[in-house]
Design a protein around this motif. Sequence first.
Motif, short mmCIF file in Angstrom:
data_model
loop_
_atom_site.label_atom_id
_atom_site.label_comp_id
_atom_site.label_asym_id
_atom_site.label_seq_id
_atom_site.Cartn_x
_atom_site.Cartn_y
_atom_site.Cartn_z
N THR A 299 15.82 -30.27 19.68
CA THR A 299 16.08 -31.00 18.24
C THR A 299 17.32 -31.34 17.99
O THR A 299 18.39 -30.91 18.96
CB THR A 299 15.47 -30.01 17.25
OG1 THR A 299 16.11 -29.06 17.19
CG2 THR A 299 13.75 -29.84 17.53
N SER A 300 17.79 -31.73 16.87
CA SER A 300 18.91 -31.89 16.51
C SER A 300 19.82 -30.65 16.26
O SER A 300 21.13 -30.57 16.19
CB SER A 300 19.27 -32.92 15.18
OG SER A 300 18.48 -32.00 14.16
N VAL A 301 19.13 -29.46 16.15
CA VAL A 301 19.75 -28.24 16.08
C VAL A 301 19.88 -27.60 17.57
O VAL A 301 18.80 -27.21 17.97
CB VAL A 301 18.90 -27.19 15.10
CG1 VAL A 301 19.67 -25.74 15.09
CG2 VAL A 301 18.84 -27.83 13.70
N GLU A 302 20.94 -27.11 17.86
CA GLU A 302 21.24 -26.61 19.19
C GLU A 302 20.55 -25.36 19.29
O GLU A 302 20.47 -24.47 18.48
CB GLU A 302 22.49 -26.25 19.53
CG GLU A 302 22.96 -25.67 20.83
CD GLU A 302 24.47 -25.59 20.86
OE1 GLU A 302 24.65 -24.96 22.10
OE2 GLU A 302 25.18 -25.84 20.00
N GLY A 303 19.65 -25.09 20.33
CA GLY A 303 18.99 -23.94 20.59
C GLY A 303 17.58 -23.84 20.16
O GLY A 303 16.77 -23.03 20.35
N ILE A 304 17.14 -24.97 19.54
CA ILE A 304 15.99 -25.00 18.79
C ILE A 304 15.12 -26.32 19.50
O ILE A 304 15.84 -27.44 19.46
CB ILE A 304 15.85 -25.30 17.46
CG1 ILE A 304 16.39 -24.27 16.65
CG2 ILE A 304 14.10 -25.55 16.84
CD1 ILE A 304 16.24 -24.24 15.11
N PHE A 305 14.05 -26.10 20.26
CA PHE A 305 13.55 -27.29 20.99
C PHE A 305 11.97 -27.58 20.44
O PHE A 305 11.27 -26.59 19.62
CB PHE A 305 13.23 -26.85 22.42
CG PHE A 305 14.41 -26.40 23.22
CD1 PHE A 305 15.11 -27.37 24.05
CD2 PHE A 305 15.31 -25.46 22.87
CE1 PHE A 305 16.26 -27.33 24.73
CE2 PHE A 305 16.35 -25.15 23.53
CZ PHE A 305 17.18 -26.13 24.37
N ALA A 306 11.18 -28.24 20.88
CA ALA A 306 10.03 -28.77 20.46
C ALA A 306 9.35 -29.33 21.24
O ALA A 306 9.70 -30.27 22.14
CB ALA A 306 10.13 -29.49 19.15
N ALA A 307 7.82 -29.46 21.37
CA ALA A 307 7.03 -29.65 22.47
C ALA A 307 5.68 -29.72 21.87
O ALA A 307 5.10 -29.17 21.18
CB ALA A 307 6.96 -29.08 23.68
N GLY A 308 4.65 -30.62 22.54
CA GLY A 308 3.38 -30.86 22.00
C GLY A 308 3.24 -32.09 20.92
O GLY A 308 4.06 -32.72 20.74
N ASP A 309 2.08 -31.91 20.47
CA ASP A 309 1.83 -32.71 19.22
C ASP A 309 2.86 -32.99 17.90
O ASP A 309 2.84 -33.77 17.39
CB ASP A 309 0.39 -32.53 18.59
CG ASP A 309 -0.90 -32.84 19.41
OD1 ASP A 309 -0.49 -33.09 20.65
OD2 ASP A 309 -1.93 -32.91 18.84
#
Length: 462
Positions: A299-309
């Motif tokens: 995501t736009s925040v380093e170290g925070i990721f997102a996946a799926g729906d």
Amino acid sequence: MTESHYDLLVIGSGPAGESAALNAVKHDQRVAIVEQQRWVGGACTHQGTVPSKALRHTVRQVMRFNRNQIFRDLGDPRTLTFPRLLTAADDVIKRQVTMRSKFYQRNRIEVIIGRAHFVDAHTLAVSHEGREHRLTADQIVIATGSRPYRPENIDFYHPRVYDSDTILKMSHTPRKILIYGAGVIGCEYASIFSGLGIKVELINTRDRLLEFLDDEISDALSYHLRNLGVMIRDREEYREVKASDRGVEVTLESGKRLRGDALLWCNGRTGNTDQLDLDAVGLQADHRGQLEVDEHYETSVEGIFAAGDVIGWPSLASAAYDQGRSAAASARGKENCRFVDDVPTGIYTLPEISSVGATERELTQARVPYEVGRALFKDTARAQISGETVGMLKLLFHVETLEILGIHCFGAEAAEIVHIGQAIMKQRGEGNSLRYFITTTFNYPTMAEAYRTAALNGINRL
């Protein structure tokens, strides 16, 4: 208040969260997964893919029994109530939960039940049964999935109004059901209910069913749903929904008034981000509650990721597994990960649909010279033996190079059959050629030999 530290924290135990956690632990990271439901599996296991496909399978078995004359000699046609049908889905869900729980136990991934929200970019607060404790991690993956979109002017607490989650708790069998929204979920449930002998009115807000499909496949779906008795109403929008003890009435913008015993709302989904306190880390979801990520699923925040729906398209369990794995790889510093952008569709209507690659409309608009090869299932021995003669396999290929450009399948086991062609499409250079299907000997009788038939049909057009 207690606090624990991990290399990776994953929020959500659906396909994306599960694959992210397993990928990380296989690379010797300390991992925990936070799940707000009582059991692991996410919406995919409990409200979405698994139960709906289990329902469909049982309905399909009953339909095959009822139309086969050999079984007619053994007894009268069978009918099932919807609550009885749900017991089949419950059995599959229990087995899925048991299996997935063992994944976490065997790999020593801590599963923490509770609702998580951000405190800062490396800290989550998890609340459960009135208690709260904090977890910290070097990296965090958001895999919270999605839920059905609910307009504010519709009373979803009324016992006759359902969405695709709550329909799995319906305790009666309606004589007639209205389905608003003719996307993948709406079309699948239209197949399920009509297969049970229930009258269905499918309200489609678009010009045709599943517009992202090849036009010929979309037309075939419309025909066969109507053949099952489904009334399809295209280009309609709702104005008002009234529910009472006597039934449900949907007033459309066109002035039509549709009445039924129940309403199933299948129009859109919302990402589960509203309770994460995204403001605490400077993240913002879009109007659908979805998060934007880069090619590394960060995501736009380093170290925070997102996946799926929760990140939107393609919103498929198959893609979510790969996205979660890639997000975990990126989180541990891997520079190159697979960004999932070539996903086959699998639509479990009756009959089912699957496709990969370009459609005829897309190729025509792009001015790509292509030709078509078709194989009708009714002409294959395996389909005649099984009684599943409805459907076809369609290959789109370049007229000069014979490169496979698109594969579209409609009929029994379409979601399985498509992968044969997908494997050839993934080959580079001359490996991706229509000639593979002509020069390869297929088992007989099989549905796979439809590829040879379609390839010969196409090559003969040149």
